[in-house]
Scaffold this motif. Structure first.
Motif, PDB file in Angstrom:
ATOM      1  N   ARG A   1       0.798  -1.230   0.000  1.00 39.75           N
ATOM      2  CA  ARG A   1       0.000   0.000   0.000  1.00 39.75           C
ATOM      3  C   ARG A   1       0.828   1.276   0.000  1.00 39.75           C
ATOM      4  O   ARG A   1       0.303   2.337  -0.218  1.00 39.75           O
ATOM      5  N   LEU A   2       2.122   1.198   0.232  1.00 40.41           N
ATOM      6  CA  LEU A   2       2.957   2.394   0.217  1.00 40.41           C
ATOM      7  C   LEU A   2       3.632   2.611  -1.138  1.00 40.41           C
ATOM      8  O   LEU A   2       4.330   3.607  -1.327  1.00 40.41           O
ATOM      9  N   GLU A   3       3.400   1.719  -2.077  1.00 42.94           N
ATOM     10  CA  GLU A   3       4.057   1.838  -3.380  1.00 42.94           C
ATOM     11  C   GLU A   3       3.685   3.123  -4.104  1.00 42.94           C
ATOM     12  O   GLU A   3       4.545   3.765  -4.709  1.00 42.94           O
ATOM     13  N   SER A   4       2.422   3.523  -4.056  1.00 45.61           N
ATOM     14  CA  SER A   4       2.023   4.753  -4.753  1.00 45.61           C
ATOM     15  C   SER A   4       2.678   5.972  -4.116  1.00 45.61           C
ATOM     16  O   SER A   4       3.095   6.900  -4.825  1.00 45.61           O
ATOM     17  N   ASP A   5       2.790   5.980  -2.783  1.00 45.27           N
ATOM     18  CA  ASP A   5       3.481   7.084  -2.109  1.00 45.27           C
ATOM     19  C   ASP A   5       4.952   7.092  -2.501  1.00 45.27           C
ATOM     20  O   ASP A   5       5.526   8.151  -2.767  1.00 45.27           O
ATOM     21  N   ALA A   6       5.568   5.915  -2.538  1.00 44.62           N
ATOM     22  CA  ALA A   6       6.988   5.816  -2.898  1.00 44.62           C
ATOM     23  C   ALA A   6       7.223   6.363  -4.304  1.00 44.62           C
ATOM     24  O   ALA A   6       8.179   7.105  -4.536  1.00 44.62           O
ATOM     25  N   GLU A   7       6.343   6.032  -5.230  1.00 45.01           N
ATOM     26  CA  GLU A   7       6.478   6.519  -6.604  1.00 45.01           C
ATOM     27  C   GLU A   7       6.302   8.034  -6.677  1.00 45.01           C
ATOM     28  O   GLU A   7       7.049   8.723  -7.366  1.00 45.01           O
ATOM     29  N   ALA A   8       5.315   8.556  -5.960  1.00 43.43           N
ATOM     30  CA  ALA A   8       5.068  10.005  -5.958  1.00 43.43           C
ATOM     31  C   ALA A   8       6.241  10.751  -5.318  1.00 43.43           C
ATOM     32  O   ALA A   8       6.661  11.809  -5.813  1.00 43.43           O
ATOM     33  N   LEU A   9       6.792  10.216  -4.240  1.00 46.29           N
ATOM     34  CA  LEU A   9       7.934  10.846  -3.582  1.00 46.29           C
ATOM     35  C   LEU A   9       9.176  10.794  -4.466  1.00 46.29           C
ATOM     36  O   LEU A   9       9.970  11.734  -4.485  1.00 46.29           O
ATOM     37  N   ASP A  10       9.339   9.706  -5.202  1.00 45.44           N
ATOM     38  CA  ASP A  10      10.467   9.586  -6.109  1.00 45.44           C
ATOM     39  C   ASP A  10      10.393  10.672  -7.189  1.00 45.44           C
ATOM     40  O   ASP A  10      11.395  11.298  -7.527  1.00 45.44           O
ATOM     41  N   ALA A  11       9.197  10.913  -7.690  1.00 45.62           N
ATOM     42  CA  ALA A  11       9.013  11.971  -8.701  1.00 45.62           C
ATOM     43  C   ALA A  11       9.336  13.339  -8.110  1.00 45.62           C
ATOM     44  O   ALA A  11       9.963  14.180  -8.769  1.00 45.62           O
TER      45      ALA A  11
END
Length: 107
Positions: free
Chosen positions: A62-72
């Motif tokens: 469930r944290l994958e979308s946050d991780a992707e957004a933070l990476d951007a």
């Protein structure tokens, strides 16, 4: 000396816990709180670190979308508190506080 470096490097690429995610989240919050509206390299670095930590969280995907957004955000040249808050919604839920509120940041 080499053994220590290898051991430490292994830790930084292995699975993470809720405590590690929340600690990294608080570090980002602290940087944002100290920025006084001027976002510097520390915020982008902390966003990148949190992205990595959240992406390796063992508690589920469930944290994958946050991780992707933070990476951007970490790879960008500008951001805002709102963008950071939107990028950390699941992390905020996991840690029990929204960016900008809670024990790590002033009211």
């Amino acid at each position: 000396m080499i053994v220590v470096a290898v051991a430490l490097a292994g830790c930084s690429f292995g699975p993470t816990t809720k405590d590690e995610v929340c600690e990294s989240y608080q570090e980002l919050g602290h940087s944002v709180s100290n920025a006084n509206g001027i976002f510097d390299n520390a915020i982008f670095s902390d966003a990148g670190t949190l992205s990595s930590v959240a992406g390796r969280y063992e508690g589920g995907s469930r944290l994958e979308s946050d991780a992707e957004a933070l990476d951007a955000i970490a790879d960008s040249k500008s951001t805002s508190v709102l963008a950071l808050m939107n990028a950390t919604q699941q992390i905020a839920q996991l840690c029990g506080q929204q960016l900008g509120r809670g024990s790590s940041l002033p009211g």
